[in-house]
Write an enzyme that holds these catalytic residues in place. Structure first.
Site, PDB file in Angstrom:
ATOM      1  N   ASP A  15       4.275  -5.405  -5.061  1.00 30.59           N
ATOM      2  CA  ASP A  15       3.353  -4.301  -4.726  1.00 30.59           C
ATOM      3  C   ASP A  15       2.119  -4.286  -5.615  1.00 30.59           C
ATOM      4  O   ASP A  15       1.437  -3.258  -5.723  1.00 30.59           O
ATOM      5  CB  ASP A  15       4.047  -2.922  -4.828  1.00 30.59           C
ATOM      6  CG  ASP A  15       5.375  -2.880  -4.103  1.00 30.59           C
ATOM      7  OD1 ASP A  15       5.471  -3.508  -3.036  1.00 30.59           O
ATOM      8  OD2 ASP A  15       6.311  -2.231  -4.606  1.00 30.59           O
ATOM      9  N   HIS A  45       2.522  -8.383   2.637  1.00 26.89           N
ATOM     10  CA  HIS A  45       1.231  -8.208   1.977  1.00 26.89           C
ATOM     11  C   HIS A  45       0.308  -7.434   2.901  1.00 26.89           C
ATOM     12  O   HIS A  45       0.228  -7.722   4.096  1.00 26.89           O
ATOM     13  CB  HIS A  45       0.606  -9.560   1.632  1.00 26.89           C
ATOM     14  CG  HIS A  45       1.259 -10.230   0.474  1.00 26.89           C
ATOM     15  ND1 HIS A  45       0.927 -11.488   0.039  1.00 26.89           N
ATOM     16  CD2 HIS A  45       2.235  -9.806  -0.372  1.00 26.89           C
ATOM     17  CE1 HIS A  45       1.664 -11.804  -1.009  1.00 26.89           C
ATOM     18  NE2 HIS A  45       2.458 -10.809  -1.273  1.00 26.89           N
TER      19      HIS A  45
END
Length: 337
Positions: A15, A45
């Site tokens: 993240d 992503h």
């Protein structure tokens, strides 16, 4: 004349906006060839550009640049249905190459990931089938991409293509997926993914030797997050997370992320093993909302002090600073350092 190769790796539990950094570099640096390394479709992503949000599970974030060739290395795991759907949805088929040595995630892998009590309860797996697929690869009984008929139009020797691109003087970007603290070797074992996620392994995943790498960009989130169980020394209580407006969900799983304050000691360890030439510090706007669109010398004193602390901990310069959700919401200091 040899080309230039950049690896983008994550320094925390994922993240860290590796996709955003990779997309930005592909556009600003004119990346010719981009390859995805790491795990498979369980690692998502997110790329935001011109008001459009892309949630990528198999293709490199450099898909945002139409001229870039997109590759998936032998170390990547592939769910054929997810891969084919993503290629079709993004209209990227003519520029995609998949190494025939990549591992195939089959239904039995996904089912095991969803039903095994250790994986679901103790580890908190995404259920995408990564661990069981890796286990079958280690036992030399898993299927490879070269054995799947539907993937035949995309098969290519990714290691050869990347090495040749560098020989030809082209610009190459290798995009890692999972963060350093999820490495099965160096992370918070057993609450990790099933393989290593360091910059060295990212390079090996796509068939590049260590001396072919010119730059390593190690990405950190200004406030680290993780999904699932495991150690998190700087974790904030839920009430404080809500009060700070830090509530988030995983890109693929939709599960709420745990949130903490920046761990300088952990960042130092990540930098020690990944040996970055550059640090990308993302989500600065979440702790300093006034930073977007400002040059470095107009950032708040607190923000600049924080960046200095990160540099001291990592012994590397912070050259890319994320100041908002869009791909171009980045303060680029590479020319200044």
């Amino acid at each position: 004349m040899a080309g230039c190769c950049t690896v983008v790796a994550g320094g925390q539990w994922g993240d860290e906006a590796k996709g955003k950094i990779s997309a930005y570099l592909s556009l600003t640096d004119g990346i010719d060839v981009a390859a995805r390394a790491g795990l498979g479709p369980g690692a998502g992503h997110t790329v935001v550009s011109a008001g459009t949000t892309l949630k990528l599970r198999q293709l490199p974030a450099a898909v945002i640049r139409p001229q870039t060739t997109l590759l998936l290395g032998a170390g990547v795991m592939v769910n054929p249905a997810v891969f084919l759907a993503e290629v079709a949805d993004l209209g990227a088929g003519r520029r995609v190459g998949l190494d025939p040595r990549a591992s195939i995630i089959d239904e039995v892998h996904r089912r095991t990931d969803r039903e095994d009590p250790h994986l679901t309860t103790t580890i908190g797996s995404t259920g995408s089938g990564h661990g069981p697929c890796l286990a079958d690869r280690a036992l030399r009984r898993g299927r490879l991409a070269g054995e799947v008929a539907d993937l035949a139009p995309y098969l290519a020797d990714v290691a050869e293509l990347l090495n040749q691109a560098l020989d030809d003087g082209r610009k190459v970007l290798i995009e890692g997926t999972n963060g350093f603290l999820l490495s099965v070797l160096y992370g918070t074992y057993p609450h990790t993914v099933g393989k290593d996620s360091t910059a060295a392994t990212i390079a090996a995943d796509v068939g590049l030797g260590p001396t072919r790498i010119d730059r390593v960009v190690l990405a950190f989130k200004a406030f680290p997050t993780r999904v699932g169980g495991g150690s998190f020394p700087t974790e904030l209580p839920r009430a404080e997370i809500e009060a700070r407006g830090f509530l988030e969900q995983g890109t693929v799983t939709g599960r709420p992320r745990r949130v903490g304050t920046f761990d300088f000691a952990a960042a130092g360890r990540a930098a020690r093993i990944n040996a970055p030439t550059d640090i990308a510090l993302t989500f600065l706007d979440r702790i300093d909302p006034d930073c977007r669109g400002r040059p470095f010398d107009r950032l708040s004193r607190a923000a600049r002090a924080f960046i200095d602390q990160v540099e001291d901990a990592c012994r590397a310069p912070v050259t890319l600073i994320g100041t908002g959700p869009d791909t171009f919401d980045i303060l680029d200091r590479r020319g200044e350092r």
